[in-house]
Scaffold this motif. Structure first.
Motif, short mmCIF file in Angstrom:
data_model
loop_
_atom_site.label_atom_id
_atom_site.label_comp_id
_atom_site.label_asym_id
_atom_site.label_seq_id
_atom_site.Cartn_x
_atom_site.Cartn_y
_atom_site.Cartn_z
N TRP A 251 31.38 4.90 42.34
CA TRP A 251 31.35 3.79 41.24
C TRP A 251 32.79 3.56 40.79
N ILE A 252 33.23 2.54 40.60
CA ILE A 252 34.41 2.34 39.80
C ILE A 252 34.03 1.70 38.34
N VAL A 253 34.21 2.36 37.32
CA VAL A 253 33.92 1.81 36.09
C VAL A 253 34.95 1.08 35.16
N TYR A 254 34.84 -0.18 35.18
CA TYR A 254 36.13 -0.70 34.31
C TYR A 254 35.50 -1.28 32.88
N GLY A 255 35.99 -0.44 31.97
CA GLY A 255 35.83 -0.84 30.60
C GLY A 255 34.46 -1.30 30.13
N THR A 256 33.33 -0.37 30.89
CA THR A 256 32.04 -0.61 30.04
C THR A 256 31.52 0.72 30.25
N ASN A 257 31.09 1.12 28.91
CA ASN A 257 30.22 2.24 28.63
C ASN A 257 28.84 2.50 29.03
N LEU A 258 28.67 2.67 30.51
CA LEU A 258 27.32 2.34 30.78
C LEU A 258 26.29 3.45 30.31
N ILE A 259 26.71 4.54 29.72
CA ILE A 259 25.84 5.21 28.80
C ILE A 259 25.12 4.44 27.76
N GLN A 260 26.12 3.79 27.16
CA GLN A 260 25.17 3.09 25.86
C GLN A 260 24.94 1.52 26.30
N ALA A 261 25.46 1.04 27.28
CA ALA A 261 25.24 -0.28 27.86
C ALA A 261 24.11 -0.51 28.55
N LEU A 262 23.42 0.63 29.34
CA LEU A 262 22.15 0.38 30.17
C LEU A 262 21.37 1.29 29.57
N PRO A 263 19.88 0.75 29.86
CA PRO A 263 18.88 1.46 29.39
C PRO A 263 18.51 2.67 30.14
N GLN A 264 17.59 3.22 29.88
CA GLN A 264 17.06 4.59 30.63
C GLN A 264 18.13 5.52 30.95
N ARG A 265 18.70 6.17 30.10
CA ARG A 265 20.10 6.95 30.18
C ARG A 265 19.78 7.95 31.02
N GLN A 266 18.78 8.66 31.24
CA GLN A 266 18.50 9.72 31.99
C GLN A 266 18.70 9.27 33.54
N ASP B 41 21.30 3.25 19.26
CA ASP B 41 19.61 2.80 19.71
C ASP B 41 19.47 2.95 21.15
N SER B 42 20.38 2.96 22.05
CA SER B 42 20.12 2.69 23.20
C SER B 42 19.61 4.01 23.90
N ARG B 43 19.85 5.28 23.13
CA ARG B 43 19.12 6.41 23.56
C ARG B 43 17.54 6.15 23.77
N LEU B 44 17.13 5.39 22.65
CA LEU B 44 15.78 5.19 22.38
C LEU B 44 15.08 4.36 23.34
N VAL B 45 16.00 3.60 24.27
CA VAL B 45 15.53 2.69 25.12
C VAL B 45 15.09 3.26 26.47
N THR B 46 13.94 4.15 26.61
CA THR B 46 13.78 4.84 27.58
C THR B 46 12.72 3.98 28.39
N LYS B 47 12.28 2.88 27.71
CA LYS B 47 11.08 2.17 28.48
C LYS B 47 11.88 0.67 28.72
N ILE B 48 11.59 0.15 29.75
CA ILE B 48 12.12 -1.25 29.94
C ILE B 48 10.93 -2.03 30.72
N ALA B 49 11.17 -3.50 30.61
CA ALA B 49 10.23 -4.37 31.06
C ALA B 49 11.06 -5.20 32.06
N VAL B 50 10.90 -5.09 33.25
CA VAL B 50 11.71 -5.61 34.17
C VAL B 50 11.43 -7.08 34.42
N ASP B 51 12.50 -8.15 34.30
CA ASP B 51 12.04 -9.59 34.44
C ASP B 51 11.80 -9.82 36.11
#
Lengths: 182, 737, 322
Positions: free
Chosen positions: B430-445, B709-719
């Motif tokens: 992974w090359i991660v440029y300027g985005t904090n995936l930990i807070q930006a993506l749901p389901q952190r674990q 808040d994103s830590r609490l987003v453990t559930k998602i509904a995929v479109d």
């Protein structure tokens, strides 16, 4: 109209203001306002009970009162009335006695960490160069207008004629010059 | 004890010794005049560039005095800022001079990812290490096993690098976690999406309808400027939001809708508009297909039906439908930006698109304009060896039939061996440029788990965001005020070109993104793809080749082209890049893909008693977690708070200002956070500003402020259509901290 | 719409200004207290001598100098409060007619020489020669002339000191009373209130030094009057607030149910005024032995009055009106 007859005033359109605080931050960088202090600020008031609510957002600052109590109570003349009725503090004359702070009905002043009392200047150093105050310049919503209230052709005069306005705590008797458009 | 009198003598003597001449005499007798004191923040040099505190790209003028940036103001020549800035834009100095900035390249010391345990190394060592690892992945598994996560204008050089390397896995959370479903929904309807900045003519709207869109809290500069201008001109606002937002405070109608039911309201509005024939018949006749099907589809979507779902009274639905239709075509239903809510977001966006079509607002003044732009020729460069787009994230290409960008969470899934790819090598780098995936993506674990499977993670960033702790190499990038970026047009109401140029030299050992990408390319035998020595020179060559006045651009920061028609009122002829070449109210493509060809309402689970739906949003002074460490911006907002209905709070013995903890349905607990007990929100949801609650020890200011808040987003509904992740499906309880 | 429910949020959080004003603390309390007490000492000792001839109690020989010492302590506290003390001389490059603080700083300048010549005249010969021994050689001529006037023009000096003392006492109250922005201070009664309180604390100070009986009785009688007046003035102040505008009623509520109610009524009114008043009256009537408890209570009450008014005033801005 002679320069001495100028009377600078500001209008704040509470209808367009979204309370984004750009005015607060632009003021801080323009005037090198120390950390933890501000010369202008946002007040957000919501009245009513869910779901019957109404909101008013105001960008507030020194009112540059026509009858400024801070200037009368100042024992050294540091608080003074400059061009266009703008209330300024000459830092070199200020002892930091804080009488002006106690005297200000709007709590617009604060003690600069260097010891003197500081406040909004309507960015007179810019206005004298024909520029707008930092807060007026930055405002993305066009909420703020500064101008000469004694000049009927100025934008401020025209707005005040056209729109309904109010001032904060008119009972202070200080004759404030920041008008909130409602 | 010194008496006042004695003191005068002392201070008088001190001052007297330090001062000479009549000036002092005047001063002593108080005769010195009161001067207008100048704070001296005007620059001895003023450099135009454009902002990167968010991604709107507003033109700014940076004042530099004695080598230091003193203030940043709007560039009056730039069509996106028009001389004004949002609060964030004024705070670039807070980023530039952030003491917590990444200062030197870092190499991970321990084996465990996530600990921010690094040693400082030379650029040569960091780049050699990275290039070697990338080459090894290419040799062992193939180039498409490397992905780039990117957010921000500077990412273009890394995108170019990745394509040259042979991978098309370029992804951004700004798609699958933000605007993806909107783009898909509008694309399916009009054959074109809205992009960023959104091509909305809000300034000329007579009625603006906002559905969960928080203009004013969401401070995209031009859009808020237009919003305010519209209000000043007498435009009316309709706000659909479970929360009394800033915009709701300006609205003629505020509809505090039950969260999750927006589609029912949209269908009922359309029901009224179609039934009462309030739509733009001539417009639809000329440009649209599928009205009869739509009419039939809407028959049972009555306001009475919608009332039971939305809790909005039927008469209010009818009244607002008529109100909205009454202003057409200058009646804009805002498409929103962050639209990944409940998993049927593409269908909801489709409904918004169709509603706009009924109002005839696409391609119309006060609606959605067709942007103009100024093309910039490419810099001569070899063709890429591999196709720039792959389906790496969803190997079975039919899973998300309309996803038109690579999905970030899909890349995460494809990184875990055997998770979605039954055969072949998983993603290794992974090359991660300027985005904090930990807070930006749901389901952190799951993100963290994916990261543990990698052979290489490179993080290129300005600040030690949480994600950098999981990287093997951290490369400190120069901020937007210290670098050149590539040039390119921004499609807008009027054509213009702007450049990003350095205002000051990079601080510490940070390097511009272009330099990092080029150095990596050189080490991977891809130097031919970067056939220039300096990005500034490259940009100059591109612009000169396009016939633009580069010197003017450098001096002004922006050049504006001749205005062209962007609405039918200007004389534009509308075309639609859909299969039918028309606005598709009925989508055959969707029917073929097995989806409902017209938006169908789905009833979503609602929180049980004592639970609240977790909603999140913005504050005007921050761009989520990217700026919460910015001490200057934090002068006005330095933590978030949880909004909870005052009535509910009172019932639970909680009061304004109490410290509380949110616990989600999976037992995940938030950081303690201040409670805002308020009349401004419904009883069945809580609201919090996203981007706080940092845990990275390197973010010394932001760490521990507010809740994440994103830590609490453990559930998602995929479109199922766009593949995006609906995130407003998490329910929490509120406990006293 | 229920407009009585209001949620108000401000971004301002300036140090010493928000959430409530906190610009003046113990320094100003001490200064106002000691300034008032000095006013009392000077005016009362001058009045005593004007009315009844040179008093015999030992304190009166040095009272003006003691007063100057106390005043200097108070001014020291005031100096500590200044945020920009190196500009303190700016007070004396101007006279600002509208500024009570400017009046005050010039009154303070007048108090020093006035009390000094008052004191020279109060000393006995040995005291005066002690003072003279500190005078530099080249100023001895000047000193001798001053001393001559101090003795010969005693009456004029006493009258002058009496009024300067009153001025000092009134000023300590007007300093706050002219701050219309602070609703709790917005009363012209604050001047006379602080004056009589100053006289009372001055009297208490004198009583604490142990006066001869005749003089003690006179001072106690005056003190009873001062305390009585003070109670009346407090009552008038509260009535003035209570029947005033919305902002005045807000100010009154501070002492009538608001956060300052318990301390104000217990410390200032009961302990500092009513109890000493009763004790002094009873002592006088029943010929009970005089105790030092009474003046001590008066001093506590005087200090509390200033501390509480100072705090309550800072806690009574327009913006705080609910």
């Amino acid at each position: 109209m002679s320069a001495s007859k100028k009377r600078y005033a500001m209008t704040v359109d509470t209808r367009t203001c979204v309370g984004c605080k750009a005015c607060v931050l632009a003021c801080k960088s323009e005037n090198d306002v120390p950390d933890g202090f501000c010369r202008d600020w946002i007040v957000e008031e919501v009245r009513g009970e869910f779901p019957d609510l109404s909101a008013e957002i105001r960008s507030e600052r020194c009112n540059h009162c026509s009858d400024a109590p801070c200037v009368s109570v100042c024992p050294t003349g540091a608080s003074n009335i400059a061009e266009g009725g703008v209330v300024l503090v000459t830092h070199g004359k200020c002892t930091g006695c804080k009488a002006c702070i106690a005297g200000c009905p709007y709590d617009a002043r604060y003690v600069h960490p260097k010891g003197y009392v500081d406040k909004c200047t309507f960015c007179l150093h810019r206005v004298q160069k024909g520029l707008q105050p930092a807060c007026v310049g930055v405002c993305p919503t066009g909420t703020l207008t500064l101008g000469d209230r004694n000049d009927p052709a100025s934008a401020v005069s025209q707005i005040l004629r056209k729109r309904k306005s109010k001032v904060n705590h008119p009972e202070s008797g200080a004759d404030p010059n920041v008008f909130f458009l409602v | 004890m010194t008496s006042r009198r004695e003191f005068i003598k002392i201070s008088g003597a001190t001052v007297g010794a330090a001062t000479v001449g009549s000036g002092f005499v005047n001063k002593f007798w108080g005769l010195d005049r009161d001067a207008v004191e100048d704070p001296n923040t005007d620059g001895d040099k003023v450099v135009p560039t454009f902002c990167e505190l968010c991604f709107w790209k507003c033109g700014v003028l940076a004042h530099v005095r004695n080598g230091r940036v003193t203030k940043i103001v709007g560039n009056p020549d730039h069509p996106l800022s028009r001389g004004h800035l949002c609060p964030r834009g004024t705070g670039g100095m807070g980023l530039l001079y952030d003491p917590d900035r990444l200062k030197k390249p870092l190499l991970r010391r321990s084996n465990k990812r996530g600990g921010q345990d690094f040693e400082e190394v030379s650029w040569a060592k960091a780049l050699d290490f990275t290039a070697e690892k990338l080459m090894k992945i290419k040799r062992d598994c193939g180039p498409d096993k490397v992905a780039l996560f990117s957010h921000g204008y500077g990412g273009s050089f890394f995108k170019h690098l990745l394509f040259a390397y042979g991978s098309g896995n370029v992804t951004a959370p700004s798609y699958g976690q933000c605007r993806g479903p909107r783009e898909v929904g509008f694309n399916l309807t009009f054959g074109s999406s809205l992009g960023s900045p959104e091509v909305l003519d809000i300034e000329n709207s007579r009625v603006l309808t906002l559905i969960g869109s928080h203009l004013g809290e969401n401070m995209h500069n031009t859009q808020v400027q237009d919003f305010a201008r519209a209000i000043a001109k007498g435009a009316e606002v309709v706000v659909v939001d479970p929360r009394f937002s800033t915009a709701a405070g300006k609205a003629r109608h505020w509809l505090p809708i039950k969260p999750g039911t927006d589609l029912a309201l949209l269908l009922a509005w359309m029901h009224v508009i179609v039934k009462e024939e309030l739509y733009d018949a001539a417009y639809l006749e000329k440009y649209a297909t599928g009205l009869p099907e739509l009419r039939k589809h809407l028959e049972d979507k009555t306001p009475e039906w919608a009332f039971t779902e939305t809790t909005i009274p039927p008469e209010k639905i009818v009244e607002t439908a008529r109100f909205i239709a009454g202003a057409r075509p200058a009646s804009l239903v805002h498409p929103g930006r962050h639209t990944t809510w409940y998993g049927d977001d593409t269908q909801r966006s489709r409904a918004i698109a169709i509603l706009n079509a009924l109002l005839g607002s696409w391609g119309r003044r006060g609606g959605i304009f067709i942007p103009a732009s100024m093309p910039v020729p490419k810099y001569p460069c070899p063709d890429y060896a591999a196709p720039p787009k792959t389906a790496q994230d969803h190997p079975d290409g039919t899973v998300y039939p309309f996803a038109d960008e690579v999905l970030s969470h899909g890349v995460c899934d494809a990184t875990v061996p055997g998770k979605i790819m039954t055969s072949g090598c998983p993603i290794k780098g992974w090359i991660v440029y300027g985005t904090n995936l930990i807070q930006a993506l749901p389901q952190r674990q799951q993100v963290i788990e994916a990261a543990q499977h990698l052979d290489l993670m490179v993080a290129i960033d300005v600040l030690p965001a949480e994600i950098t702790g999981y990287a093997d190499v951290v490369l400190p990038e120069a901020t937007y005020l210290e670098r050149w970026d590539d040039a390119g047009p921004t499609p807008w109401r009027e054509p213009f070109l702007a450049i990003r140029q350095p205002v000051v030299d990079p601080l510490y050992e940070s390097k511009p993104g272009w330099w990092i990408a080029k150095e990596l390319a050189n080490r991977m035998e891809l130097g031919a793809y970067f056939p220039w020595d300096d990005a500034g020179k490259m940009v100059e060559a591109r612009l000169r080749k396009g016939g633009y006045d580069f010197d003017l651009l450098k001096a002004k920061g922006v050049i504006r082209g001749k205005r062209v028609p962007v609405t039918t009122e200007d004389g534009l002829e509308l075309t639609f890049a859909t299969p039918s070449k028309k606005i598709e109210l009925y989508s055959k493509r969707m029917a073929e893909a097995g989806a409902s060809p017209m938006p169908e309402y789905t009833r979503h689970p609602q929180p049980a008693d004592g639970q609240f739906r977790l909603l999140f949003g913005r504050t005007p002074t921050h761009t989520f977690g990217r700026t919460t460490n910015n001490r200057f911006l934090s002068e006005v907002t330095n933590e978030n708070e949880v909004w909870l209905s005052a009535k509910v709070a009172r019932e639970r013995g909680l009061s304004n200002g109490d410290r509380v903890v949110l616990v989600n349905q999976d037992g995940v607990r938030s950081e303690p956070v201040r409670l805002k007990a308020t009349q401004r929100i419904r009883h069945d949801c809580v609201f919090v500003v996203h981007g706080y609650g940092h845990s990275s020890p390197g973010l010394k200011f932001a760490k521990g402020r507010g809740m994440d808040d994103s830590r609490l987003v453990t559930k998602i509904a995929v479109d199922p259509l766009a593949g995006s992740t609906g995130m407003s499906v998490n329910f929490v309880t509120v406990e006293r901290a | 719409m229920n407009t009585t429910l209001l949620e108000s949020v401000t971004t301002r959080a300036n140090h010493l200004i928000d959430p409530g004003l906190a610009i003046w603390g113990w320094q100003i309390t001490v200064y106002l207290f000691l300034g008032g007490m000095v006013a009392g000492i000077l005016s009362l000792s001058a009045l005593l001598e004007l009315r009844h001839g040179k008093p015999s109690s030992p304190i009166f020989r040095t009272a003006p100098f003691v007063a100057l010492g106390i005043l200097s302590l108070g001014m020291g506290a005031l100096f500590l409060d200044l945020e920009y003390p190196f500009h303190v001389w700016r007070f004396y490059t101007r006279f600002q007619l509208a500024s009570p603080m400017s009046w005050g700083s010039w009154i303070l300048v007048a108090v020093y020489p006035a009390a000094f010549v008052f004191g020279l005249g109060s000393l006995d010969d040995s005291g005066r020669s002690f003072v003279r021994s500190w005078v530099p050689k080249n100023l001895e001529g000047l000193y001798d002339r001053v001393e001559k006037h101090a003795i010969e023009r005693r009456r004029e000096i006493l009258t002058g000191v009496f009024f300067i003392g009153l001025g000092l006492g009134v000023y300590t109250g007007l300093l706050l009373g002219t701050m219309a922005a602070r609703l709790q201070w917005n009363s012209a009664l604050l001047g006379p209130l602080f004056l009589v309180s100053g006289l009372s604390t001055g009297a208490a100070f004198l009583l604490l030094t142990g006066l001869h009986e005749e003089e003690r009785k006179r001072i106690v009688r005056w003190d009873v009057n001062a305390i009585g007046t003070e109670l009346v003035l407090i009552l008038l102040m509260l009535i003035g607030f209570g029947y005033g505008t919305e902002s005045a009623r807000f100010a009154a509520s501070n002492f009538l149910g608001g956060p300052y109610t318990p301390v104000f009524w217990s410390l200032v009114v009961v302990l500092g005024l009513v109890v000493p008043l009763l004790m002094e009256a009873v002592e006088a009537k029943r010929h009970l032995p005089f105790t030092l408890v009474t003046p001590a209570l008066v001093l506590v009450g005087g200090l509390a009055l200033r501390a509480i008014l100072l705090a309550a005033g800072q806690d009574s801005a327009f913006r705080l009106i609910p």
